[in-house]
Design an enzyme around this catalytic site. Structure first.
Site, PDB file in Angstrom:
ATOM      1  N   ASP A   1      59.293 -32.526  13.830  1.00  0.00           N
ATOM      2  CA  ASP A   1      57.854 -32.314  13.956  1.00  0.00           C
ATOM      3  C   ASP A   1      57.133 -32.326  12.605  1.00  0.00           C
ATOM      4  O   ASP A   1      57.364 -31.472  11.754  1.00  0.00           O
ATOM      5  CB  ASP A   1      57.570 -30.967  14.617  1.00  0.00           C
ATOM      6  CG  ASP A   1      58.371 -30.746  15.893  1.00  0.00           C
ATOM      7  OD1 ASP A   1      59.595 -30.943  15.858  1.00  0.00           O
ATOM      8  OD2 ASP A   1      57.783 -30.368  16.907  1.00  0.00           O
TER       9      ASP A   1
ATOM     10  N   ASN B   1      52.523 -32.566  15.952  1.00  0.00           N
ATOM     11  CA  ASN B   1      51.760 -31.580  15.181  1.00  0.00           C
ATOM     12  C   ASN B   1      51.114 -32.191  13.940  1.00  0.00           C
ATOM     13  O   ASN B   1      50.701 -31.483  13.027  1.00  0.00           O
ATOM     14  CB  ASN B   1      52.659 -30.418  14.737  1.00  0.00           C
ATOM     15  CG  ASN B   1      53.339 -29.698  15.873  1.00  0.00           C
ATOM     16  OD1 ASN B   1      54.572 -29.675  15.945  1.00  0.00           O
ATOM     17  ND2 ASN B   1      52.582 -29.127  16.780  1.00  0.00           N
TER      18      ASN B   1
ATOM     19  N   HIS C   1      52.033 -30.639  22.533  1.00  0.00           N
ATOM     20  CA  HIS C   1      50.678 -30.758  21.966  1.00  0.00           C
ATOM     21  C   HIS C   1      50.159 -32.202  22.040  1.00  0.00           C
ATOM     22  O   HIS C   1      49.225 -32.559  21.317  1.00  0.00           O
ATOM     23  CB  HIS C   1      50.665 -30.274  20.520  1.00  0.00           C
ATOM     24  CG  HIS C   1      50.877 -28.797  20.373  1.00  0.00           C
ATOM     25  ND1 HIS C   1      49.986 -27.869  20.873  1.00  0.00           N
ATOM     26  CD2 HIS C   1      51.886 -28.086  19.811  1.00  0.00           C
ATOM     27  CE1 HIS C   1      50.435 -26.643  20.609  1.00  0.00           C
ATOM     28  NE2 HIS C   1      51.584 -26.758  19.975  1.00  0.00           N
TER      29      HIS C   1
ATOM     30  N   HIS D   1      62.103 -32.348  23.374  1.00  0.00           N
ATOM     31  CA  HIS D   1      61.136 -31.398  22.832  1.00  0.00           C
ATOM     32  C   HIS D   1      61.175 -30.150  23.716  1.00  0.00           C
ATOM     33  O   HIS D   1      60.547 -30.091  24.776  1.00  0.00           O
ATOM     34  CB  HIS D   1      59.741 -32.030  22.832  1.00  0.00           C
ATOM     35  CG  HIS D   1      58.778 -31.338  21.919  1.00  0.00           C
ATOM     36  ND1 HIS D   1      58.763 -31.530  20.553  1.00  0.00           N
ATOM     37  CD2 HIS D   1      57.801 -30.429  22.176  1.00  0.00           C
ATOM     38  CE1 HIS D   1      57.812 -30.793  20.005  1.00  0.00           C
ATOM     39  NE2 HIS D   1      57.227 -30.107  20.974  1.00  0.00           N
TER      40      HIS D   1
ATOM     41  N   HIS E   1      60.984 -26.232  15.004  1.00  0.00           N
ATOM     42  CA  HIS E   1      60.555 -26.327  13.600  1.00  0.00           C
ATOM     43  C   HIS E   1      61.546 -25.728  12.610  1.00  0.00           C
ATOM     44  O   HIS E   1      61.189 -25.458  11.464  1.00  0.00           O
ATOM     45  CB  HIS E   1      59.181 -25.665  13.399  1.00  0.00           C
ATOM     46  CG  HIS E   1      58.066 -26.360  14.097  1.00  0.00           C
ATOM     47  ND1 HIS E   1      56.734 -26.200  13.726  1.00  0.00           N
ATOM     48  CD2 HIS E   1      58.047 -27.232  15.132  1.00  0.00           C
ATOM     49  CE1 HIS E   1      55.966 -26.926  14.509  1.00  0.00           C
ATOM     50  NE2 HIS E   1      56.743 -27.568  15.376  1.00  0.00           N
TER      51      HIS E   1
END
Length: 274
Positions: free
Chosen positions: A8, A40, A68, A153, A180
């Site tokens: 990410d 992101n 997202h 994800h 992350h």
């Protein structure tokens, strides 16, 4: 085939890490293809045309997304109009813009990229395993695709781990994103699929998963919001995984990549042929 996947990209710090390190790394490792999770990339939430182009210009061949995906107002048009950008394949079929998988000709190879959103602690979409199975059956490794990469994800490490074994022997690389934080379990599974539970983020690790520390810390300690999350702006680390495949498309080598920023550097040693 030599491929690299990067986790990410979080905000400007993450984009800077990619633009600073990827061009040289692509040449040094002799990479045939680069896939980056960019969900992101725009201020920590979603993607825009400008942020996508920045990553493509730095050397990305394909971008994947996640929960997202549609956070930015222009996200729908960007995703719907660029086949190189892949959103999770288990969004509702026929109603959600974009594509959940793509077959790309890269450096003379057919590369299948599949993106899927996990089911545990995430948005309630179609079953992740059924969705991935459909995409792998549609373009089988060795018959249609020379190399298959699956970006999972997901929140739960157990779900990512299970997906690795579910795809073992049918994918070249199964790699997790979303958390992350790079995991230390890079390996090749019994039937030849390279695997890492989470690639980590490309961003500033002097943060709380890419966000300035103050607001997340306030919420954890007081259970109150004091403002919006803001992406951390310090030096970013390029984080990902490097994979080499054999003639059958399965992995023969898998190693982590970390360059720049706060984390200790790890770069695979590769001898390039003359």
């Amino acid at each position: 085939m030599k491929i690299a996947f990067f986790g990410d990209v979080v905000g400007r710090s993450g984009r800077n890490a990619v633009t600073r390190h990827l061009p040289g790394l692509r040449k040094k490792l002799g990479l045939d293809a680069v896939v980056i999770n960019a969900e992101n990339a725009a201020g920590g939430f979603g993607i825009t045309r400008a942020t996508a182009e920045e990553l493509f210009d730095a050397g990305a061949d394909v971008l994947t997304l996640g929960n997202h995906t549609f956070d930015q107002a222009q996200g729908i048009s960007v995703i719907d109009n660029d086949s190189r950008i892949i959103r999770p394949c288990n969004y509702p079929k026929g109603t959600t813009p974009g594509r959940g998988a793509g077959l790309f000709e890269v450096n003379g190879y057919q590369l299948l990229v599949v993106n899927v959103l996990g089911s545990v602690f995430m948005d309630p979409l179609d079953n992740a395993f059924h969705a991935v199975d459909r995409e792998l059956e549609a373009a089988p490794l060795g018959a249609v695709a020379d190399v298959v990469l699956v970006d999972v994800h997901a929140e739960a490490t157990s779900e990512k781990n299970a997906m690795g074994y579910f795809c073992d022997g049918r994918a070249s690389l199964v790699v997790g994103t979303h958390q992350h934080v790079p995991t230390g379990d890079t390996r090749i599974l019994p039937d030849g699929t390279a695997y890492q539970t989470d690639a980590g983020m490309c961003g500033d690790y002097n943060s709380v998963i890419g966000m300035e520390i103050e607001e997340p810390l306030r919420r954890f300690t007081t259970k109150m919001r004091g403002g919006r999350f803001t992406t951390a702006s310090g030096p970013g680390t390029l984080c990902g995984v490097y994979v080499e495949t054999g003639a059958n498309g399965l992995a023969v080598r898998a190693e982590p990549i970390r360059m720049g920023g706060q984390l200790a550097e790890v770069v695979p040693a590769v001898e390039l042929s003359a």
